[in-house]
Design a protein around this motif. Structure first.
Motif, short mmCIF file in Angstrom:
data_model
loop_
_atom_site.label_atom_id
_atom_site.label_comp_id
_atom_site.label_asym_id
_atom_site.label_seq_id
_atom_site.Cartn_x
_atom_site.Cartn_y
_atom_site.Cartn_z
N UNK A 1 0.57 -1.36 -0.12
CA UNK A 1 -0.19 0.31 -0.38
C UNK A 1 0.88 1.40 -0.30
N UNK A 2 0.28 2.03 -0.83
CA UNK A 2 0.84 3.27 -0.53
C UNK A 2 1.27 4.72 0.50
N UNK A 3 2.17 4.89 0.44
CA UNK A 3 2.18 6.74 1.37
C UNK A 3 0.49 6.93 1.40
N UNK A 4 0.44 7.38 0.08
CA UNK A 4 -0.39 8.02 0.02
C UNK A 4 -1.99 7.58 0.39
N UNK A 5 -1.80 6.30 0.51
CA UNK A 5 -3.47 6.44 1.36
C UNK A 5 -3.27 6.59 2.72
N UNK A 6 -1.99 6.40 3.53
CA UNK A 6 -1.45 6.64 4.69
C UNK A 6 -2.63 7.86 4.78
N UNK A 7 -1.63 8.65 4.13
CA UNK A 7 -1.90 10.10 4.65
C UNK A 7 -3.14 10.58 4.10
N UNK A 8 -4.30 9.81 3.30
CA UNK A 8 -5.62 10.45 2.74
C UNK A 8 -6.18 9.86 4.40
N UNK A 9 -5.83 8.37 4.58
CA UNK A 9 -6.36 7.89 5.90
C UNK A 9 -5.94 9.00 6.43
N UNK A 10 -5.32 9.68 7.26
CA UNK A 10 -5.32 10.74 8.54
C UNK A 10 -6.10 12.14 7.88
N UNK A 11 -6.22 12.26 7.04
CA UNK A 11 -7.18 13.25 6.02
C UNK A 11 -8.43 12.94 7.06
N UNK A 12 -8.74 11.82 6.52
CA UNK A 12 -9.69 12.00 6.50
C UNK A 12 -10.57 11.63 8.33
N UNK A 13 -9.31 11.23 8.87
CA UNK A 13 -9.56 11.32 10.00
C UNK A 13 -10.05 12.51 10.75
N UNK A 14 -8.96 13.50 10.41
CA UNK A 14 -9.33 14.87 10.76
C UNK A 14 -10.35 15.63 10.56
N UNK A 15 -10.66 15.50 9.09
CA UNK A 15 -11.34 16.34 8.54
C UNK A 15 -13.42 15.39 9.31
N UNK A 16 -13.08 14.33 9.32
CA UNK A 16 -13.99 13.91 10.81
C UNK A 16 -14.44 14.78 11.73
N UNK A 17 -13.60 14.58 12.54
CA UNK A 17 -13.26 15.28 13.49
C UNK A 17 -13.71 16.56 14.14
N UNK A 18 -13.67 17.19 12.90
CA UNK A 18 -13.94 19.29 12.55
C UNK A 18 -15.00 18.51 12.38
N UNK A 19 -15.39 17.85 11.36
CA UNK A 19 -16.99 18.27 11.24
C UNK A 19 -18.09 18.21 12.68
N UNK A 20 -17.63 16.98 13.00
CA UNK A 20 -18.21 16.53 14.64
C UNK A 20 -17.89 17.50 15.50
N UNK A 21 -16.93 17.88 15.79
CA UNK A 21 -16.67 19.08 16.72
C UNK A 21 -17.97 20.64 16.24
N UNK A 22 -17.41 20.56 14.57
CA UNK A 22 -18.42 21.68 14.67
C UNK A 22 -19.76 22.10 14.99
N UNK A 23 -20.63 20.62 14.70
CA UNK A 23 -21.91 20.09 14.95
C UNK A 23 -21.86 19.55 15.94
N UNK A 24 -21.10 19.61 17.11
CA UNK A 24 -21.51 19.54 18.38
C UNK A 24 -21.38 21.02 19.12
N UNK A 25 -20.34 21.97 19.00
CA UNK A 25 -20.40 23.24 19.12
C UNK A 25 -21.72 24.29 18.87
N UNK A 26 -22.10 24.00 17.49
CA UNK A 26 -23.49 24.45 17.06
C UNK A 26 -22.61 25.40 15.70
N UNK A 27 -21.83 24.92 15.33
CA UNK A 27 -21.19 25.81 13.82
C UNK A 27 -22.32 25.23 13.12
#
Length: 133
Positions: A1-27
């Protein structure tokens, strides 16, 4: 597996956390984005686990490499895509007829438009592949 897939996984997790935090905080007040964030976190974690397992487990790496590079699997995958395309067109056509009978005109347009789109995509792909091969 390529390193790009690893980086994409990290980006997916970070974007997911940002969306959840924005929803919880009311943004963001739409619950759709909370679900999307949770799904991104889940998919990112699963892909990250697969990547780590690929790097650390020799047997798993060998099985994945064989599966990815095996001609029989490639053939079966292409056959599955063609069947999925045919079945999608048939199901959407039946759905359009049934929806028209029940007077759901907006849904009829959606089903008919999806049939049109898949047929145009198939035709365009055929034209490109015919010139390429």
């Amino acid at each position: 597996m390529k390193k790009q897939r690893f980086i994409a996984s990290i980006i997916e997790i970070v974007l997911g956390i940002i969306l959840v935090v924005c929803c919880i905080s009311g943004i963001i007040e739409d619950a759709y984005w909370n679900g999307m964030g949770t799904a991104l976190i889940f998919v990112g974690v699963l892909q990250l686990i697969r990547h780590i397992r690929y790097k650390t487990n020799d047997d798993y790496r060998e099985n994945v490499d064989i599966e990815v590079n095996d001609e029989r699997n490639k053939y079966l995958s292409m056959k599955a895509w063609s069947w999925a395309g045919y079945l999608f067109v048939l199901i959407a056509a039946v759905a359009a007829i049934i929806l028209k009978i029940y007077g759901q005109d907006e849904m009829v347009h959606l089903a008919s438009g999806s049939i049109c789109l898949i047929v145009l995509l198939r035709w365009g792909s055929y034209v490109v592949l015919r010139r390429k091969y």
